[in-house]
Design a protein around this motif. Structure first.
Motif, PDB file in Angstrom:
ATOM      1  N   LEU A 126      32.033  41.536  33.148  1.00  0.00           N
ATOM      2  CA  LEU A 126      32.571  40.182  33.206  1.00  0.00           C
ATOM      3  C   LEU A 126      32.046  39.417  34.407  1.00  0.00           C
ATOM      4  N   GLY A 127      32.074  38.101  34.308  1.00  0.00           N
ATOM      5  CA  GLY A 127      31.739  37.251  35.438  1.00  0.00           C
ATOM      6  C   GLY A 127      32.846  37.296  36.482  1.00  0.00           C
ATOM      7  N   GLU A 128      32.533  36.848  37.687  1.00  0.00           N
ATOM      8  CA  GLU A 128      33.503  36.896  38.776  1.00  0.00           C
ATOM      9  C   GLU A 128      34.649  35.924  38.532  1.00  0.00           C
ATOM     10  N   THR A 129      35.872  36.370  38.835  1.00  0.00           N
ATOM     11  CA  THR A 129      37.059  35.524  38.677  1.00  0.00           C
ATOM     12  C   THR A 129      37.691  35.168  40.011  1.00  0.00           C
ATOM     13  N   GLY A 130      37.358  35.904  41.070  1.00  0.00           N
ATOM     14  CA  GLY A 130      37.995  35.665  42.357  1.00  0.00           C
ATOM     15  C   GLY A 130      39.372  36.277  42.469  1.00  0.00           C
ATOM     16  N   THR A 131      39.776  37.106  41.501  1.00  0.00           N
ATOM     17  CA  THR A 131      41.089  37.745  41.492  1.00  0.00           C
ATOM     18  C   THR A 131      40.927  39.258  41.456  1.00  0.00           C
ATOM     19  N   GLY A 132      42.075  39.970  41.457  1.00  0.00           N
ATOM     20  CA  GLY A 132      42.034  41.421  41.371  1.00  0.00           C
ATOM     21  C   GLY A 132      41.478  41.931  40.056  1.00  0.00           C
TER      22      GLY A 132
END
Length: 400
Positions: free
Chosen positions: A176-182
């Motif tokens: 997956l692409g980065e979400t900035g979350t855990g």
């Protein structure tokens, strides 16, 4: 020497003064660009988290520790495992006002020989899911077969590779692409695959006390409410009709993040304001001091035929060149720091943090440059305007 070459010659001739102006211009643009980038990244991380949750309400086993455990998965990527009977799903679906409900199962793997890496696995039911698959399709358009997993952006593996959990090999079919979350540290798979992994974990002595028949347990229920439903009222009905569960609005789960973002925004805004004001004041003082030092220079230029307007433009060009260099350097340093240390920034803030894309950063850099340059040039306008008040004859007679 041509008149157009004078700005560069003056800047090189007064290296100390030029360096000071360069430094304050750098600090000005660094604070504006860095502060704006920080706030923009936090807001983007919060939007990403809200989008990934996807449901109106999340139902988990009762107990305050559960909500904290779920948030630790979503925000920080911590490994957490909790379960409740699968019958809670049917009971939730029967509550008046619930349009859809889909179960998820959590499994925390071990950092030992039986597992490739210690992380959080989230199993979902493709037949009823409405929260995970809508954004999975962006990175994976296929069908999850048994044994297939999709990994978060922070997991060190590659598509087509194999990860082992409790000695069960799983094929990585997408990242997956980065979400900035855990969720960047999580693994997604079908509910059938995760049940096999839970069975394997029981054989390894993990979850043995919690589970007797892995297929009968789930961890959370994602709920979509019918149109027009009062979500707070629906949460109360779910908790009343379904035994030993806690129903939480997804908005309330992100309220703590929003509060933290608001606090950080205030702090950053105050700091940027202080730095901005300090830099402008100092730059204005430095520019005004140059008038006293350069009176004779300006008087000589006037005798040689240079108009007051031309001398003012000379000062403004000097200001433009030194400020432009400082502003560009400040933006570059802030961008370099953000790209190099954004995982550390995210960890220290304990908030979702997602840097904008190339287009977003470019627009922010342009805005910061224009704003910083405008402010810097305004600080030098007073100096340029005061040149018109210089009495050339008096200065030359006094020998100043």
């Amino acid at each position: 020497m041509k008149f157009t070459q004078l700005p560069f010659a003056n800047l090189l001739g007064k290296k100390g003064r030029s360096a000071a102006l360069f430094l304050f211009a750098l600090l000005l643009s660094l604070s504006i660009f860095g502060g704006s980038l920080l706030l923009l990244s936090l807001r983007k991380g919060l939007r990403s988290l809200e989008y990934r949750l996807g449901a109106d309400i999340i139902v988990t086993p009762s107990g305050a520790f559960v909500k904290k455990g779920l948030e630790s998965i979503l925000l920080y990527g911590n490994r957490t495992t909790f379960y409740m009977p699968r019958s809670r799903l049917e009971e939730t679906l029967s509550v008046d006002g619930v349009e859809k409900a889909s179960a998820q199962v959590f499994l925390a793997t071990l950092s030992s020989g039986c597992c490739s890496v210690g992380l959080q696995i989230i199993g979902f039911d493709p037949a009823s899911d409405f929260t995970v698959q809508p954004w999975l399709t962006k990175d994976f358009g296929g069908v999850l077969e048994k044994g297939d997993v999709i990994i978060g952006s922070k997991i060190l593996s590659s598509v087509g590779g194999t990860l082992k959990f409790f000695d069960v090999p799983c094929k990585v079919v997408a990242q997956l692409g980065e979400t900035g979350t855990g969720l960047d540290n999580a693994v997604y798979t079908s509910i059938d695959t995760i049940q096999d992994l839970i069975d394997a974990s029981i054989r390894k002595g993990v979850n043995e006390k919690m589970l007797k028949g892995a297929g009968r347990y789930i961890s959370s229920i994602m709920v979509k409410a019918e149109e027009g439903q009062d979500l707070d009222d629906l949460c109360r009905r779910i908790e009343h009709d379904v035994k030993q569960v806690k129903a939480v609005r997804t908005k309330s789960m992100t309220s703590g993040v929003s509060d933290g973002l608001a606090g950080v925004s205030k702090v950053v805004g105050v700091m940027v304001g202080i730095i901005w004001l300090l830099c402008l004041v100092v730059m204005a003082v430095v520019f005004s001091m140059t008038i006293g030092e350069r009176k004779k220079e300006f008087a000589v230029l006037r005798v040689m035929g240079a108009s007051r307007k031309k001398i003012s433009s000379l000062v403004m060009r000097e200001a433009f060149f030194v400020n432009a260099g400082g502003c560009i350097s400040g933006i570059f340093l802030a961008l370099l720091f953000a790209l190099s240390f954004h995982p550390l920034i995210k960890e220290s803030l304990n908030l979702p943090f997602l840097l904008p894309g190339v287009a977003g950063m470019t627009l922010l850099a342009i805005f910061s440059f224009v704003f910083s340059m405008t402010a810097s040039l305004l600080a030098s306008c007073g100096t340029a305007a005061s040149i018109s008040k210089i009495d050339t004859g008096l200065i030359l007679r006094e020998g100043n």
